[in-house]
Scaffold this motif. Sequence first.
Motif, PDB file in Angstrom:
ATOM      1  N   ASP A  26       0.787  -1.231   0.000  1.00  0.00           N
ATOM      2  CA  ASP A  26       0.000   0.000   0.000  1.00  0.00           C
ATOM      3  C   ASP A  26       0.824   1.289   0.000  1.00  0.00           C
ATOM      4  N   LYS A  27       2.159   1.189  -0.011  1.00  0.00           N
ATOM      5  CA  LYS A  27       2.977   2.404  -0.062  1.00  0.00           C
ATOM      6  C   LYS A  27       4.383   2.099  -0.577  1.00  0.00           C
ATOM      7  N   ILE A  28       5.042   3.141  -1.049  1.00  0.00           N
ATOM      8  CA  ILE A  28       6.447   3.089  -1.451  1.00  0.00           C
ATOM      9  C   ILE A  28       7.171   4.156  -0.645  1.00  0.00           C
ATOM     10  N   VAL A  29       8.277   3.798  -0.033  1.00  0.00           N
ATOM     11  CA  VAL A  29       9.053   4.717   0.796  1.00  0.00           C
ATOM     12  C   VAL A  29      10.406   4.934   0.120  1.00  0.00           C
ATOM     13  N   ASP A  30      10.820   6.210   0.012  1.00  0.00           N
ATOM     14  CA  ASP A  30      12.149   6.477  -0.549  1.00  0.00           C
ATOM     15  C   ASP A  30      12.983   7.289   0.424  1.00  0.00           C
ATOM     16  N   PHE A  31      14.292   7.099   0.333  1.00  0.00           N
ATOM     17  CA  PHE A  31      15.248   7.826   1.156  1.00  0.00           C
ATOM     18  C   PHE A  31      16.417   8.230   0.266  1.00  0.00           C
ATOM     19  N   ILE A  32      16.751   9.508   0.290  1.00  0.00           N
ATOM     20  CA  ILE A  32      17.855  10.040  -0.511  1.00  0.00           C
ATOM     21  C   ILE A  32      18.812  10.748   0.436  1.00  0.00           C
ATOM     22  N   SER A  33      20.118  10.573   0.225  1.00  0.00           N
ATOM     23  CA  SER A  33      21.112  11.182   1.099  1.00  0.00           C
ATOM     24  C   SER A  33      22.351  11.569   0.303  1.00  0.00           C
ATOM     25  N   GLY A  34      23.007  12.630   0.735  1.00  0.00           N
ATOM     26  CA  GLY A  34      24.298  12.991   0.176  1.00  0.00           C
ATOM     27  C   GLY A  34      25.368  12.048   0.699  1.00  0.00           C
ATOM     28  N   LYS A  35      26.538  12.061   0.068  1.00  0.00           N
ATOM     29  CA  LYS A  35      27.573  11.094   0.440  1.00  0.00           C
ATOM     30  C   LYS A  35      28.103  11.281   1.855  1.00  0.00           C
ATOM     31  N   ASN A  36      27.960  12.461   2.425  1.00  0.00           N
ATOM     32  CA  ASN A  36      28.418  12.669   3.803  1.00  0.00           C
ATOM     33  C   ASN A  36      27.245  12.739   4.791  1.00  0.00           C
ATOM     34  N   GLY A  37      26.057  12.282   4.342  1.00  0.00           N
ATOM     35  CA  GLY A  37      24.888  12.282   5.211  1.00  0.00           C
ATOM     36  C   GLY A  37      24.089  13.559   5.174  1.00  0.00           C
ATOM     37  N   SER A  38      24.480  14.503   4.324  1.00  0.00           N
ATOM     38  CA  SER A  38      23.762  15.771   4.239  1.00  0.00           C
ATOM     39  C   SER A  38      22.609  15.664   3.246  1.00  0.00           C
ATOM     40  N   ASN A  39      21.742  16.658   3.258  1.00  0.00           N
ATOM     41  CA  ASN A  39      20.615  16.763   2.319  1.00  0.00           C
ATOM     42  C   ASN A  39      19.769  15.499   2.285  1.00  0.00           C
ATOM     43  N   GLN A  40      19.382  15.009   3.452  1.00  0.00           N
ATOM     44  CA  GLN A  40      18.583  13.789   3.514  1.00  0.00           C
ATOM     45  C   GLN A  40      17.118  14.095   3.231  1.00  0.00           C
ATOM     46  N   GLU A  41      16.502  13.238   2.426  1.00  0.00           N
ATOM     47  CA  GLU A  41      15.084  13.359   2.109  1.00  0.00           C
ATOM     48  C   GLU A  41      14.418  12.009   2.353  1.00  0.00           C
ATOM     49  N   PHE A  42      13.246  12.025   2.965  1.00  0.00           N
ATOM     50  CA  PHE A  42      12.475  10.824   3.248  1.00  0.00           C
ATOM     51  C   PHE A  42      11.048  11.103   2.816  1.00  0.00           C
ATOM     52  N   ARG A  43      10.485  10.261   1.922  1.00  0.00           N
ATOM     53  CA  ARG A  43       9.116  10.470   1.458  1.00  0.00           C
ATOM     54  C   ARG A  43       8.379   9.147   1.355  1.00  0.00           C
TER      55      ARG A  43
END
Length: 54
Positions: A26-43
């Motif tokens: 019922d859902k798709i979860v994504d996680f994006i991160s920069g190589k040093n852990g910066s600019n993290q996005e979770f949707r």
Amino acid sequence: MKQQIIEDVNIMPQLDRACGLDMHKDKIVDFISGKNGSNQEFREFGTYTKPRYE
């Protein structure tokens, strides 16, 4: 027999950003991160055009 000594290896990231996807019924979860852990996005995204629980 001679014992081999293994030195620590520091591997440098080759990509500026990385992502992961987790797909459920019922859902798709994504996680994006920069190589040093910066600019993290979770949707989270629904897998239906209308949420089934309305």
